[in-house]
Design an enzyme around this catalytic site. Structure first.
Site, PDB file in Angstrom:
ATOM      1  N   PRO A  49       5.745 109.003   0.408  1.00  0.00           N
ATOM      2  CA  PRO A  49       4.844 107.935   0.845  1.00  0.00           C
ATOM      3  C   PRO A  49       4.619 106.879  -0.240  1.00  0.00           C
ATOM      4  O   PRO A  49       4.536 105.693   0.057  1.00  0.00           O
ATOM      5  CB  PRO A  49       3.541 108.682   1.163  1.00  0.00           C
ATOM      6  CG  PRO A  49       3.981 110.057   1.522  1.00  0.00           C
ATOM      7  CD  PRO A  49       5.204 110.339   0.697  1.00  0.00           C
TER       8      PRO A  49
ATOM      9  N   GLU B 297      18.451 103.044   2.000  1.00  0.00           N
ATOM     10  CA  GLU B 297      19.486 103.235   0.964  1.00  0.00           C
ATOM     11  C   GLU B 297      19.427 102.099  -0.052  1.00  0.00           C
ATOM     12  O   GLU B 297      20.449 101.586  -0.510  1.00  0.00           O
ATOM     13  CB  GLU B 297      20.878 103.319   1.590  1.00  0.00           C
ATOM     14  CG  GLU B 297      20.939 104.388   2.638  1.00  0.00           C
ATOM     15  CD  GLU B 297      21.860 105.535   2.292  1.00  0.00           C
ATOM     16  OE1 GLU B 297      22.544 105.481   1.262  1.00  0.00           O
ATOM     17  OE2 GLU B 297      21.867 106.503   3.060  1.00  0.00           O
TER      18      GLU B 297
ATOM     19  N   SER C 109      17.348  95.256   0.055  1.00  0.00           N
ATOM     20  CA  SER C 109      18.150  94.141  -0.478  1.00  0.00           C
ATOM     21  C   SER C 109      17.700  93.792  -1.899  1.00  0.00           C
ATOM     22  O   SER C 109      18.512  93.411  -2.746  1.00  0.00           O
ATOM     23  CB  SER C 109      18.007  92.907   0.415  1.00  0.00           C
ATOM     24  OG  SER C 109      18.678  93.109   1.638  1.00  0.00           O
ATOM     25  N   GLU C 110      16.413  93.937  -2.133  1.00  0.00           N
ATOM     26  CA  GLU C 110      15.898  93.609  -3.464  1.00  0.00           C
ATOM     27  C   GLU C 110      16.436  94.586  -4.509  1.00  0.00           C
ATOM     28  O   GLU C 110      16.774  94.198  -5.626  1.00  0.00           O
ATOM     29  CB  GLU C 110      14.360  93.623  -3.445  1.00  0.00           C
ATOM     30  CG  GLU C 110      13.738  92.492  -2.634  1.00  0.00           C
ATOM     31  CD  GLU C 110      13.962  92.610  -1.129  1.00  0.00           C
ATOM     32  OE1 GLU C 110      14.026  93.736  -0.601  1.00  0.00           O
ATOM     33  OE2 GLU C 110      14.096  91.551  -0.474  1.00  0.00           O
TER      34      GLU C 110
ATOM     35  N   GLN D 275      29.795  73.191  22.179  1.00  0.00           N
ATOM     36  CA  GLN D 275      30.122  73.284  20.761  1.00  0.00           C
ATOM     37  C   GLN D 275      29.043  74.031  19.969  1.00  0.00           C
ATOM     38  O   GLN D 275      29.359  74.753  19.013  1.00  0.00           O
ATOM     39  CB  GLN D 275      30.308  71.876  20.188  1.00  0.00           C
ATOM     40  CG  GLN D 275      31.183  71.853  18.979  1.00  0.00           C
ATOM     41  CD  GLN D 275      31.718  70.470  18.653  1.00  0.00           C
ATOM     42  OE1 GLN D 275      30.968  69.503  18.564  1.00  0.00           O
ATOM     43  NE2 GLN D 275      33.011  70.364  18.478  1.00  0.00           N
TER      44      GLN D 275
ATOM     45  N   GLN E 285      20.151  84.730  20.403  1.00  0.00           N
ATOM     46  CA  GLN E 285      20.022  83.314  20.743  1.00  0.00           C
ATOM     47  C   GLN E 285      21.034  82.918  21.824  1.00  0.00           C
ATOM     48  O   GLN E 285      20.707  82.195  22.759  1.00  0.00           O
ATOM     49  CB  GLN E 285      20.239  82.469  19.476  1.00  0.00           C
ATOM     50  CG  GLN E 285      19.766  81.036  19.606  1.00  0.00           C
ATOM     51  CD  GLN E 285      18.252  80.938  19.763  1.00  0.00           C
ATOM     52  OE1 GLN E 285      17.508  81.830  19.345  1.00  0.00           O
ATOM     53  NE2 GLN E 285      17.791  79.877  20.393  1.00  0.00           N
TER      54      GLN E 285
ATOM     55  N   ARG F  64      25.516 103.795   0.124  1.00  0.00           N
ATOM     56  CA  ARG F  64      25.431 102.352   0.374  1.00  0.00           C
ATOM     57  C   ARG F  64      26.677 101.827   1.061  1.00  0.00           C
ATOM     58  O   ARG F  64      26.607 100.904   1.872  1.00  0.00           O
ATOM     59  CB  ARG F  64      25.196 101.620  -0.952  1.00  0.00           C
ATOM     60  CG  ARG F  64      23.757 101.731  -1.343  1.00  0.00           C
ATOM     61  CD  ARG F  64      23.454 101.322  -2.750  1.00  0.00           C
ATOM     62  NE  ARG F  64      22.047 101.688  -2.991  1.00  0.00           N
ATOM     63  CZ  ARG F  64      21.480 101.754  -4.174  1.00  0.00           C
ATOM     64  NH1 ARG F  64      22.176 101.476  -5.259  1.00  0.00           N
ATOM     65  NH2 ARG F  64      20.221 102.099  -4.280  1.00  0.00           N
TER      66      ARG F  64
ATOM     67  N   ASP G  60      25.251 105.495  -4.326  1.00  0.00           N
ATOM     68  CA  ASP G  60      26.396 104.573  -4.393  1.00  0.00           C
ATOM     69  C   ASP G  60      27.291 104.751  -3.174  1.00  0.00           C
ATOM     70  O   ASP G  60      27.703 103.785  -2.538  1.00  0.00           O
ATOM     71  CB  ASP G  60      27.237 104.842  -5.655  1.00  0.00           C
ATOM     72  CG  ASP G  60      26.589 104.252  -6.904  1.00  0.00           C
ATOM     73  OD1 ASP G  60      25.628 103.469  -6.759  1.00  0.00           O
ATOM     74  OD2 ASP G  60      27.047 104.593  -8.008  1.00  0.00           O
TER      75      ASP G  60
END
Lengths: 382, 380
Positions: free
Chosen positions: B128, B364, B367-368, B280, B337, B244, B241
């Site tokens: 936690p 895992e 991003s930071e 387009q 979208q 990931r 490793d």
């Protein structure tokens, strides 16, 4: 699947990297500020065989594979994007189509001299009213005896003034639409040929760019490249290789900017610590490095596909993806490199200012980002 | 250099895709809605060797390379990201560290049946109050005779609801600084004091059986220490490793799944009298999605190949994970979208892909954390 370079590819890359660091880095910044063409650098590159990269051995070249050519473009652009585009146009857009579509006599006349750098090649398709819509060529060629008489204006032509031969597209049959365009080998000494004004460009200031004016320009019939009506085929054949080259150039510009930013971040102190200790700066560098690798992989994927595919295979989707991603990536990376430099990045004393200006053109020439998206989407939706 | 897949890897992709289309896809939406753990599908995957892709055959695995593993996770995630992570956890986070660091007794008991898919493994590092800062974990293990007594709480444990055994990280030297004095234990679900808590209600990957695992004086035999006592954090990092690369592959699969749906729909859906793929704006979305996807896939395959051929691949794995997980989110966003309002309802799978993509940037290593790893490498 093998991501490792061959021994030969590594050697070529290392040779050019070392040359760029030793011979180019000390002189390029000042030349670029003065808008001067780096004549000696290009001559030295010719000695290294770089101007014969796309030329078969029997015509004096060394016929590198596409992966090697991409690596060379990246290494040159890492130090000087202007030199990279000079070399890139010479190789991919001039020597390559002559090698592919030229007859024996044409190849013997131009290619050995081009491989030595005695003749620099150019490519002339774009006109004031004809950019992305390449089939809208207006320059006209009319047959008169053993010559063609050419009239028209070509614009945004790289290697003007220094170029000794241009692969030039003109309309030979106005009723045949896109099949009425032909390619010619046009030399500056031909009667009626003149260079117009130089373009005062934002970046790539050490490469020459300008107009070619054709007023009743007399081109020998022997200088028709390929068959009559094949002009767009000749032009489009250069685009995939050209796009891989520009993608590699963009990767090189980005790497140059990234390395400057990384060095600066290590040495510049703020709040009593090097910039490189701040997470905001570290994260920018991490993103830059990741995107550079992604772009290089897309570029080398297209190159390796070209190398391993049978002749005539279509890899325009992969080439366009590489060009699209690498050029947009390059602008993001250069932007961040300036940001990391702060005010110094806005000063011409620092290389990132040049990289930032040079980056901008990569999403525009050799097919804008919009053209790349059209090509990719056409393949997807078809 | 040759950046195209070889024949054997292409064949593998075809086979796994055919399996995923026929056996997994028809049930993916059901599992997503009911949050039921896909046991039947997991068994079917096990029969194909997908539960121990890189584990040597002598230990019940398929003995394939990392690129094959990536293709497996990608293709499964393309139709069902929950099953993708279930397999990824059993393969990368559970089986792999035992194959690498386990004793031969541990391998016989805790690897072979798990690589075969007769049993299921899970991985307990997060707590936690200890997420990205994994070294600060507080679960304690103290020695008592020939056993270790574990106390603490582990959260967000994928596969936990159905797992037969777990690799659990605990502090064995309470005085040691952060990331030191940590050991890895192989803990069976039947050990006294091992409790499975509530199943988390999640935004996405809803059927992956994420639970809290509570350890109350949980008794673990000395023989179940994985690797060296106090040497666990190294195992955790080594495991991550590889993990990931699996999550990067999952993200590529989700991105591909969302893209495929969006492409198909754009050709069918008509507005202003033509298929929306003629507009387009839509074409350019598709072009950007496809490009993003290929870049993510190349970074992921490069990391896999690095793992197949070189000792260290931490940087490549982090770049792949960072880029692919963010790309999956960009792609899923655009896919919704393109579907318009239909993308917002669960009758169409893009709604699920959009929710599933979000986790890839979180677990895992967020991003930071990937950016910390990458910047650490490039500023070395």
């Amino acid at each position: 699947m093998d991501f490792a370079l061959t021994e030969e590819q590594r050697m070529v890359r290392d040779m050019v990297r070392e040359f760029a660091d030793r011979e180019m880095a000390p002189v390029i910044p000042a030349l670029e500020r003065q808008g001067k063409y780096p004549e000696k650098v290009v001559a030295s590159l010719a000695e290294l065989g770089i101007l014969g990269m796309a030329i078969p051995e029997e015509f004096g070249g060394n016929a590198f594979d596409t992966v090697s050519i991409a690596l060379v473009m990246e290494e040159i652009a890492r130090v000087c994007a202007s030199t990279a585009v000079t070399v890139g146009v010479h190789n991919a857009a001039s020597a390559a189509p002559i090698a592919r579509f030229g007859n024996r006599e044409q190849k013997s006349r131009y290619l050995p001299a081009m491989a030595k750098g005695a003749i620099i090649g150019g490519f002339a398709l774009t006109e004031p009213g004809c950019g992305s819509d390449a089939a809208a060529v207006a320059a006209r060629a009319v047959r008169r005896g053993d010559r063609w008489i050419l009239n028209g204006t070509k614009s945004w032509i790289t290697n003007v003034k220094i170029g000794g031969v241009f692969v030039l597209m003109a309309v030979t049959d106005p009723d045949a639409g896109s099949h009425g365009i032909s390619a010619f080998l046009v030399e500056p000494g031909m009667p009626g040929f003149s260079f117009g004004k130089d373009e005062p460009k934002m970046g790539l200031r050490s490469s020459t760019t300008g107009m070619i004016n054709l007023v009743d320009c007399e081109v020998p019939a022997a200088n028709l490249l390929g068959e009559e009506g094949m002009g767009l085929r000749v032009a489009f054949s250069t685009l995939d290789g050209g796009r891989i080259g520009i993608a590699a150039q963009a990767v090189g510009i980005a790497r140059g900017a990234f390395e400057e930013a990384r060095n600066y971040a290590r040495t510049r102190v703020a709040f009593a610590e090097p910039l490189a200790t701040f997470q905001a700066i570290r994260f920018m560098l991490a993103d830059m490095a990741t995107e550079i690798d992604a772009a290089r992989l897309l570029t080398l994927r297209a190159a390796s596909l070209k190398d391993t595919s049978p002749p005539g295979a279509d890899f325009s989707r992969e080439a366009s993806m590489a060009k699209l991603y690498a050029s947009e990536m390059c602008n993001r990376v250069a932007y961040k490199a300036v940001q990391i430099h702060g005010g110094y990045g806005y000063s011409a004393e620092y290389n990132v200012e040049r990289f930032y200006r040079d980056a901008r053109v990569t999403t525009i020439y050799e097919g804008t980002s919009e053209i790349q998206r059209i090509i990719i989407a056409r393949k997807l939706v078809a | 250099m040759r950046l195209q897949l070889d024949e054997d890897h292409r064949m593998l992709r075809e086979n796994v895709r055919a399996f995923a289309e026929s056996e997994i896809r028809p049930h993916a939406a059901h599992h997503d809605r009911t949050r039921e753990f896909p046991l039947r599908e997991l068994r079917a995957a096990a029969a194909l060797g997908l539960t121990g892709v890189m584990i040597p055959e002598e230990h019940g695995g398929a003995g394939m390379d990392c690129l094959s593993y990536v293709i497996v996770i990608e293709e499964i995630s393309r139709v069902d990201a929950s099953l993708g992570v279930i397999l990824s956890v059993n393969n990368s986070l559970y089986c792999h560290p035992i194959a690498t660091f386990g004793t031969s007794e541990q391998k016989a008991k805790y690897l072979t049946p798990f690589a075969k898919g007769e049993k299921l493994g899970c991985y307990c590092l997060t707590e936690p109050d200890s997420g990205s800062d994994a070294g600060s974990l507080r679960t304690q293990a103290r020695r008592q005779g020939d056993r270790w007594i574990l106390n603490g709480s582990k959260v967000f444990v994928t596969n936990g609801v159905a797992a037969d055994a777990a690799i659990i990280y605990a502090k064995t030297d309470p005085g040691a600084p952060s990331s030191k004095g940590i050991s890895a234990f192989i803990v069976e679900k039947g050990f006294p004091g091992y409790h499975t808590g509530k199943t988390e209600t999640k935004l996405g990957i809803t059927s992956s059986g994420s639970v809290e695992i509570v350890l109350e004086n949980c008794e673990v035999p000395e023989a179940n220490v994985l690797g060296e006592v106090d040497g666990g954090f190294r195992i955790a990092l080594h495991t991550l490793d590889g993990g990931r690369i699996g999550i990067a592959a999952q993200a590529v699969g989700i991105g591909q799944g969302a893209f495929d749906e969006a492409l198909r729909y754009s050709k069918e859906r008509k507005q202003f009298g033509v298929p929306i793929s003629s507009h387009q704006a839509i074409q350019f979305y598709l072009a950007d999605m496809a490009t993003d996807l290929d870049a993510a896939r190349l970074l992921t395959y490069r990391a896999a190949r690095a793992r197949d051929t070189q000792e260290r691949y931490t940087l490549e794995a982090s770049m792949a994970k960072l880029f692919a997980s963010e790309a999956a989110n960009r792609i899923a966003y655009k896919a919704v979208q393109i579907f318009g309002g239909y993308g917002y309802i669960n009758e169409y799978p893009v709604e699920r892909y959009f929710r599933d993509a979000r986790i890839c940037e979180l677990y895992e290593g967020t991003s930071e954390i990937q950016r910390l790893v990458i910047s650490g490498h490039i500023l070395k």
